[in-house]
Design an enzyme around this catalytic site. Structure first.
Site, PDB file in Angstrom:
ATOM      1  N   ASP A 202     -32.727 -14.214 -19.281  1.00  0.00           N
ATOM      2  CA  ASP A 202     -31.775 -13.681 -20.260  1.00  0.00           C
ATOM      3  C   ASP A 202     -32.568 -12.945 -21.322  1.00  0.00           C
ATOM      4  OD1 ASP A 202     -29.807 -13.146 -22.145  1.00  0.00           O
ATOM      5  OD2 ASP A 202     -28.856 -15.104 -21.966  1.00  0.00           O
TER       6      ASP A 202
ATOM      7  N   ARG B 220     -31.174 -10.914 -23.760  1.00  0.00           N
ATOM      8  CA  ARG B 220     -30.305 -10.428 -24.828  1.00  0.00           C
ATOM      9  C   ARG B 220     -30.869 -10.758 -26.207  1.00  0.00           C
ATOM     10  NH1 ARG B 220     -24.671 -12.952 -23.008  1.00  0.00           N
ATOM     11  NH2 ARG B 220     -26.109 -14.619 -22.407  1.00  0.00           N
TER      12      ARG B 220
END
EC number: 3.5.4.25
Length: 199
Positions: free
Chosen positions: A125, A127
């Protein structure tokens, strides 16, 4: 530094939102967006959904994830209760649509969503939710009721100058195509999901 580049009222099937585009310059064709429901009171704890772009789920209605259903549910909730949706242009946990489709191909061979990303040499991930904090501060939000199942988003709020008031669960029932994806969310990322309606 993100700046507010443009804003306008936009009627939707759920109701009217004040739509605001944030980017570092006005030539960016893919700015982060804020959708503010008309009955939102920024003087009170504000209902907020931090939502990452998912073209496969939101536009093409893929059943591999629940992103489109989550966005629809968030828009409906904000219209009924007041609040803000922050739409972050971080497709595929910020690996982009091309890499996302490559990861999908690996998932067809038996890998889960995390294993596929890692095999491609990408983070599980990638983000960055700090842009959401920047947007909320520019809008003038002081305290939030965060609509999420993701503990990482809660952590970002708690480590900011914005007060974390409460969590609003956003549970979408899994289907045959999304069950494995949602199980990985719960087992690997620690998403706050129940067993019946994992999302």
């Amino acid at each position: 530094m993100l700046k507010l580049q443009a804003e306008s009222n936009v009627p939707t099937q759920f109701g009217e939102f004040r739509m605001m585009a944030f980017s570092e310059d006005d030539k960016n064709w893919m700015p982060h967006m804020a959708l503010i429901a008309k009955n939102t009171d920024l003087e009170k704890p504000t209902n907020v959904r931090i939502h990452s772009e998912c073209i496969t789920g939101e536009v093409f209605h893929s059943k591999k994830c629940e992103c489109g259903e989550q966005l629809d549910a968030a828009m409906k909730f904000m219209q009924e209760n007041g609040g803000i949706i922050l739409y972050l242009r971080q497709e595929g946990r910020n690996i982009g649509i091309i890499n996302k489709l490559k990861a999908y191909a690996l998932q067809e061979k038996g890998l889960d969503t995390v294993q596929a990303n890692l095999q491609l040499g990408l983070p599980a991930d990638d983000r960055d939710f700090s842009v959401a904090i920047d947007m909320l501060e520019q809008i003038g939000v002081k305290s939030v009721n965060l609509m999420t199942n993701n503990p990482e988003k809660i952590r970002f709020i708690k480590n900011s100058n914005i007060a974390y008031n409460s969590r609003i669960p956003l549970q979408i029932k899994s289907n045959d195509a999304s069950a494995s994806y949602l199980k990985t969310k719960k087992d690997y990322f620690g998403h706050l999901l129940d067993d019946e309606n994992q999302s």
